[in-house]
Design an enzyme around this catalytic site. Structure first.
Site, PDB file in Angstrom:
ATOM      1  N   TRP A  72       0.851  -1.187   0.000  1.00  0.00           N
ATOM      2  CA  TRP A  72       0.000   0.000   0.000  1.00  0.00           C
ATOM      3  C   TRP A  72       0.891   1.242   0.000  1.00  0.00           C
ATOM      4  CZ3 TRP A  72       0.989   3.223   4.027  1.00  0.00           C
ATOM      5  CH2 TRP A  72       1.466   2.674   5.224  1.00  0.00           C
ATOM      6  N   GLU A 155       9.033   1.211   6.191  1.00  0.00           N
ATOM      7  CA  GLU A 155       8.691   2.021   7.358  1.00  0.00           C
ATOM      8  C   GLU A 155       8.447   3.478   6.984  1.00  0.00           C
ATOM      9  OE1 GLU A 155       8.681   1.444  10.885  1.00  0.00           O
ATOM     10  OE2 GLU A 155       8.649  -0.717  10.560  1.00  0.00           O
TER      11      GLU A 155
END
Length: 377
Positions: A72, A155
């Site tokens: 995503w 991240e």
């Protein structure tokens, strides 16, 4: 990395006379006593352990990453400014209407999570201080370096996504949030990992699980307050953290297999120190105590608590099968006894801290992120 994690090695709530900067809570600040930093504590010959594990890391660690095309992206969750005329404005109005139902306390923990995620340069730097696994060139092809770069890339989406949502919500003072991020990256962190990958991977094993817990709880609260899209945002971040947790815990599990003494001593080392929070040096330029306030609000909402800390220690003892390791040296056996007995000791300490916190008088605080509106904790 991890969002908010609390150590429970200090005594109970602070006195009311200091409450303006340090509100009472059931767990205390993770900051350690000032000690001379230790560096490069791993014996040089242990570097060969990590070189010998490169093939294993390629097979067992890198698969925890997702191909970029399958990941995503932040734009999947927030209004699209390139959409049909008027649709962006309509989507922003809908986002702001949902955000209106979230209390100030929630915004404090969401900002704290976002600020911590945005300090990602510090965390990549920390991993690249670890002897034997650092990315020596910035584009090295060994699996340890590939992991660190790709982990950082995954991240990096977390802070970007939370930052865009916060900006569009209109509920927080973005300039103060941005100042906090700049201060935090400039301050760095001191996790006590000593350039030692044994210690470093124990640290990340704990932190990634704690971060998953924190984001999972912010997802639950967002859903309860009527914002299912924010719940999806936080839940998607938590899912990433769970994958990363599994990778780091697999590394420590392998170290326990190939070097059980070295690995159990590293686990003992980090557990005796207590897991220092990545954002423990957080500030906004208005004096000390910002991290303490953030911690107190997270504790109050149940986003991350001292009990979560203990639960993670207990989980890792079981995850790594620490009670069943055999053939340890005398020092290794003592470390095994300490770590395996730690959850019950910490739980007793936490119960006493919870009891003190319940008896403490509520204290008010103001936090710049929410335009200095008053909270009572």
């Amino acid at each position: 990395m991890q969002s908010l994690q609390l150590s429970i090695h200090s005594p109970g709530p602070l006195r009311a006379r200091r409450a303006a900067h340090h509100p009472p809570r059931a767990v205390m600040s993770p900051t350690r006593r000032a000690v001379r930093p230790v560096t490069h504590s791993m014996p040089p010959e242990k570097v060969e352990v990590f070189k010998s594990l490169e093939g294993w890391a390629e097979r067992a660690v890198l698969p925890h990453l997702k191909p970029v095309e399958n990941c995503w992206q932040p734009s999947d969750f927030v209004p699209d400014p390139s959409g049909p005329s008027g649709s962006f404005e309509d989507e922003v109005r809908a986002l702001r209407a949902r955000a209106a139902g979230l209390p100030d306390e929630y915004w404090v923990v969401l900002v704290g999570d976002m600020v911590t995620e945005e300090a990602l340069p510090t965390y990549q730097t920390m991993i690249n201080t670890l002897d034997g696994v650092r990315d020596e060139t910035g584009s090295a092809s060994n699996p340890w370096a590939i992991w660190t770069r790709a982990w950082t890339a995954e991240e990096n989406r977390h802070g970007d996504l939370l930052g865009r949502y916060l900006y569009l919500s209109g509920r927080v003072d973005m300039r103060m949030v941005e100042r906090t991020i700049q201060y935090l990256i400039g301050s760095g962190m001191e996790p006590g990992t000593e350039n030692n990958p044994y210690l470093g991977f124990v640290y990340t094993s704990f932190q990634e699980r704690a971060t998953a817990v924190s984001h999972g709880n912010t997802a639950r609260l967002a859903k309860g307050h009527g914002d299912p899209i924010l719940a999806r945002i936080c839940g998607s971040i938590a899912a990433d953290e769970k994958r990363h947790e599994a990778a780091y815990q697999a590394i420590v599990g392998k170290l326990l297999e190939v070097d059980p003494d070295g690995a159990i001593l590293a686990i003992e080392n980090m557990m005796r120190k207590g897991i220092t929070m990545p954002a423990h040096l957080m500030q906004d330029g208005r004096g000390p105590g910002l991290f303490d306030k953030f911690s107190a609000v997270a504790q109050k909402l149940g986003v991350y608590t001292g009990r979560d800390y203990v639960d993670i220690v207990e989980y890792l003892v079981g995850r790594w099968g620490l009670e069943n390791i055999e053939g340890l040296s005398g020092a290794g056996q003592r470390a095994q006894d300490f770590v395996c007995g730690l959850p019950s000791r910490l739980r007793r300490m936490q119960e006493r801290a919870d009891d003190k916190a319940q008896r403490a008088e509520p204290q008010s605080m103001r936090i710049s992120w929410i335009f200095d509106r008053e909270l009572t904790i």
